[in-house]
Design a protein around this motif. Sequence first.
Motif, PDB file in Angstrom:
ATOM      1  N   GLN A 110      31.333  52.869   4.592  1.00 36.90           N
ATOM      2  CA  GLN A 110      29.959  52.652   5.047  1.00 36.90           C
ATOM      3  C   GLN A 110      29.919  52.246   6.520  1.00 36.90           C
ATOM      4  O   GLN A 110      29.059  52.710   7.270  1.00 36.90           O
ATOM      5  CB  GLN A 110      29.274  51.593   4.186  1.00 36.90           C
ATOM      6  N   ALA A 111      30.847  51.423   6.952  1.00 36.24           N
ATOM      7  CA  ALA A 111      30.902  51.014   8.353  1.00 36.24           C
ATOM      8  C   ALA A 111      31.168  52.221   9.236  1.00 36.24           C
ATOM      9  O   ALA A 111      30.530  52.391  10.287  1.00 36.24           O
ATOM     10  CB  ALA A 111      31.973  49.948   8.567  1.00 36.24           C
ATOM     11  N   TRP A 112      32.091  53.070   8.828  1.00 32.69           N
ATOM     12  CA  TRP A 112      32.413  54.244   9.638  1.00 32.69           C
ATOM     13  C   TRP A 112      31.226  55.206   9.693  1.00 32.69           C
ATOM     14  O   TRP A 112      30.938  55.785  10.741  1.00 32.69           O
ATOM     15  CB  TRP A 112      33.657  54.948   9.107  1.00 32.69           C
ATOM     16  N   VAL A 113      30.533  55.373   8.589  1.00 27.45           N
ATOM     17  CA  VAL A 113      29.353  56.248   8.569  1.00 27.45           C
ATOM     18  C   VAL A 113      28.296  55.716   9.547  1.00 27.45           C
ATOM     19  O   VAL A 113      27.677  56.493  10.287  1.00 27.45           O
ATOM     20  CB  VAL A 113      28.781  56.375   7.140  1.00 27.45           C
ATOM     21  N   LEU A 114      28.097  54.408   9.571  1.00 26.30           N
ATOM     22  CA  LEU A 114      27.110  53.833  10.493  1.00 26.30           C
ATOM     23  C   LEU A 114      27.532  54.014  11.953  1.00 26.30           C
ATOM     24  O   LEU A 114      26.687  54.290  12.818  1.00 26.30           O
ATOM     25  CB  LEU A 114      26.884  52.354  10.180  1.00 26.30           C
TER      26      LEU A 114
END
Length: 172
Positions: A110-114
């Motif tokens: 999720q952090a990488w997607v953001l």
Amino acid sequence: MELFLDLLKYTVPALVVALTTWLVLYKLLAAETERRAFELRKMNQNQLTPARLRAYERLTLLLERTQPEAMILRLDLQGMTNLELQTRLLQTVRDEFDHNVSQQIYVSQQAWVLVRNARENLVRIINASAGQVQPSAPALQLAQCLIEMYAALKTTPTDVALDFLKNEVKTL
């Protein structure tokens, strides 16, 4: 029949002792395996946590460095056209992102997607701002338009990603 009972007298206790010994050894070996696995996880965690923290730091730096104001302040706009500034800004965003792409293995999905969404939205904003000015006009126009457009956003994608990264680091 007496022979059978004598045989049972000796075999039943032997079987009970063998079964008890097997259970004790099985539990002992299982506990030892679990303890070793815990020690290994602990040792890996001690080595992995600093790497993960560095990844969060680098992604935070990436997001901070690719904010329009930061990128524009690092560039010399004298003699540059809007098209040249747009090209330099897009190249800066790509270079910063490409330089830090390996950090995705240390952060959550999720952090990488953001972070990736922040980059894509920033590219979109740069291109939208460039579409509102003449390509051959001085770069200051694009810089002003870009900063105004970015500031007009209620919450920027960069701020969303930064907040998520900060909150995720607190859970480490």
